[in-house]
Design a protein around this motif. Sequence first.
Motif, PDB file in Angstrom:
ATOM      1  N   LEU A 180      16.389  -5.397  27.438  1.00 38.14           N
ATOM      2  CA  LEU A 180      16.347  -4.013  26.974  1.00 38.14           C
ATOM      3  C   LEU A 180      14.980  -3.609  26.439  1.00 38.14           C
ATOM      4  CD1 LEU A 180      18.039  -1.483  26.678  1.00 38.14           C
ATOM      5  CD2 LEU A 180      18.782  -2.307  24.428  1.00 38.14           C
ATOM      6  N   GLU A 181      14.354  -4.458  25.652  1.00 32.69           N
ATOM      7  CA  GLU A 181      13.052  -4.118  25.078  1.00 32.69           C
ATOM      8  C   GLU A 181      12.021  -3.862  26.174  1.00 32.69           C
ATOM      9  OE1 GLU A 181       9.669  -6.036  22.060  1.00 32.69           O
ATOM     10  OE2 GLU A 181      11.535  -7.119  22.473  1.00 32.69           O
ATOM     11  N   ASP A 182      12.039  -4.680  27.218  1.00 36.55           N
ATOM     12  CA  ASP A 182      11.085  -4.508  28.313  1.00 36.55           C
ATOM     13  C   ASP A 182      11.406  -3.262  29.130  1.00 36.55           C
ATOM     14  OD1 ASP A 182       9.732  -6.771  27.544  1.00 36.55           O
ATOM     15  OD2 ASP A 182      10.722  -8.088  28.991  1.00 36.55           O
ATOM     16  N   LEU A 183      12.684  -2.951  29.294  1.00 36.97           N
ATOM     17  CA  LEU A 183      13.049  -1.725  29.996  1.00 36.97           C
ATOM     18  C   LEU A 183      12.499  -0.506  29.264  1.00 36.97           C
ATOM     19  CD1 LEU A 183      14.592  -0.172  32.191  1.00 36.97           C
ATOM     20  CD2 LEU A 183      16.648  -0.357  30.755  1.00 36.97           C
ATOM     21  N   HIS A 184      12.650  -0.480  27.941  1.00 33.56           N
ATOM     22  CA  HIS A 184      12.086   0.619  27.144  1.00 33.56           C
ATOM     23  C   HIS A 184      10.587   0.761  27.402  1.00 33.56           C
ATOM     24  CE1 HIS A 184      15.399   0.613  23.800  1.00 33.56           C
ATOM     25  NE2 HIS A 184      15.855   0.965  24.984  1.00 33.56           N
ATOM     26  N   LYS A 185       9.872  -0.358  27.418  1.00 33.36           N
ATOM     27  CA  LYS A 185       8.421  -0.317  27.611  1.00 33.36           C
ATOM     28  C   LYS A 185       8.060   0.246  28.975  1.00 33.36           C
ATOM     29  CE  LYS A 185       7.416  -4.237  24.529  1.00 33.36           C
ATOM     30  NZ  LYS A 185       6.963  -5.659  24.470  1.00 33.36           N
ATOM     31  N   VAL A 186       8.795  -0.161  30.006  1.00 36.65           N
ATOM     32  CA  VAL A 186       8.506   0.302  31.368  1.00 36.65           C
ATOM     33  C   VAL A 186       8.749   1.804  31.478  1.00 36.65           C
ATOM     34  CG1 VAL A 186       9.277   0.157  33.763  1.00 36.65           C
ATOM     35  CG2 VAL A 186       8.923  -1.930  32.452  1.00 36.65           C
ATOM     36  N   ILE A 187       9.855   2.289  30.909  1.00 29.53           N
ATOM     37  CA  ILE A 187      10.180   3.718  30.978  1.00 29.53           C
ATOM     38  C   ILE A 187       9.163   4.537  30.209  1.00 29.53           C
ATOM     39  CG2 ILE A 187      11.907   5.470  30.421  1.00 29.53           C
ATOM     40  CD1 ILE A 187      12.689   3.601  32.734  1.00 29.53           C
ATOM     41  N   GLU A 188       8.816   4.094  29.013  1.00 28.98           N
ATOM     42  CA  GLU A 188       7.860   4.842  28.188  1.00 28.98           C
ATOM     43  C   GLU A 188       6.462   4.812  28.802  1.00 28.98           C
ATOM     44  OE1 GLU A 188       8.581   2.905  24.486  1.00 28.98           O
ATOM     45  OE2 GLU A 188      10.368   4.120  24.035  1.00 28.98           O
ATOM     46  N   ALA A 189       6.074   3.686  29.406  1.00 28.34           N
ATOM     47  CA  ALA A 189       4.775   3.607  30.074  1.00 28.34           C
ATOM     48  C   ALA A 189       4.722   4.523  31.293  1.00 28.34           C
ATOM     49  CB  ALA A 189       4.480   2.174  30.486  1.00 28.34           C
ATOM     50  N   GLY A 190       5.894   4.840  31.849  1.00 29.08           N
ATOM     51  CA  GLY A 190       5.964   5.746  32.981  1.00 29.08           C
ATOM     52  C   GLY A 190       5.815   7.204  32.608  1.00 29.08           C
ATOM     53  N   GLY A 191       5.702   7.498  31.310  1.00 29.90           N
ATOM     54  CA  GLY A 191       5.478   8.871  30.870  1.00 29.90           C
ATOM     55  C   GLY A 191       6.744   9.593  30.459  1.00 29.90           C
ATOM     56  N   PHE A 192       7.726   8.852  29.937  1.00 26.31           N
ATOM     57  CA  PHE A 192       8.990   9.452  29.533  1.00 26.31           C
ATOM     58  C   PHE A 192       9.316   9.116  28.082  1.00 26.31           C
ATOM     59  CE2 PHE A 192       9.261   8.875  34.114  1.00 26.31           C
ATOM     60  CZ  PHE A 192       9.705  10.124  34.533  1.00 26.31           C
ATOM     61  N   GLU A 193       9.934  10.068  27.419  1.00 30.17           N
ATOM     62  CA  GLU A 193      10.501   9.859  26.088  1.00 30.17           C
ATOM     63  C   GLU A 193      11.992   9.588  26.245  1.00 30.17           C
ATOM     64  OE1 GLU A 193      11.465  12.395  21.996  1.00 30.17           O
ATOM     65  OE2 GLU A 193      10.755  13.412  23.810  1.00 30.17           O
ATOM     66  N   ILE A 194      12.472   8.493  25.662  1.00 31.43           N
ATOM     67  CA  ILE A 194      13.899   8.175  25.695  1.00 31.43           C
ATOM     68  C   ILE A 194      14.584   8.965  24.577  1.00 31.43           C
ATOM     69  CG2 ILE A 194      15.647   6.369  25.498  1.00 31.43           C
ATOM     70  CD1 ILE A 194      13.469   4.395  26.492  1.00 31.43           C
TER      71      ILE A 194
END
Length: 223
Positions: A180-194
């Motif tokens: 989960l922690e790595d998924l958050h990083k990948v999504i946020e690095a892609g230019g998205f706010e969760i």
Amino acid sequence: MSNEAGYESIRFDRSGQAEAFDAIGDRYDEAFPHKEGQLSAGEWLIDSLPAGSRVLDLGCGTGVPTTRQMTDAGFEVVGVDLSRRMVQLARGYVPAATFHQLDIADLRPGGPQDLGRFDAVAAFFSLLMLPRVEIPLALQTVRHLLVPSGLFVLSMVEADVDNYAIPFLGNTIRVSGYVLEDLHKVIEAGGFEIVKETAYTYAPAVADVPPEEQVFLCCRRLD
């Protein structure tokens, strides 16, 4: 590195992926009959979007439930899937939507297909069909497809695997995932706010698909 250059540096290997889903057809919905997490994320989109919004269902499968849910809400919906059979089924189940048999890479900036821009993109269990090296590029493509501050909902299975072959409904597919922690990083690095996150432990209705931890993220494009 630009999105297009990133794609050009990759040798795509889709061998067997679309063919597996062509063979699976309707059995996918039979194996995964309970889609509470997917429907809930869809409801978040419906509540967050203005009337008449344009929505892309990326990896739409049979069109059930998401394309149908978005169409029933009055949105203009486009569905995309790599599987010819899934697109054929979706056209029958959700005739009010528009469907294309395409790869996500076809939609990249400068790619061969331009479907325009969307107020929201849904990608339920579609990014996990890509090797990890492609997932950041896919997220760049999603960002490109969205209008400024557009919405993005997705789901992944929490697992530390990369392009890993698994048996699936009598076929073999390759899947990727993250803790989960790595998924958050990948999504946020892609230019998205969760904006919102939910997780479900899911036991499919067939023996050859093991229980899984499904993660649903509701996101907004950062501009």
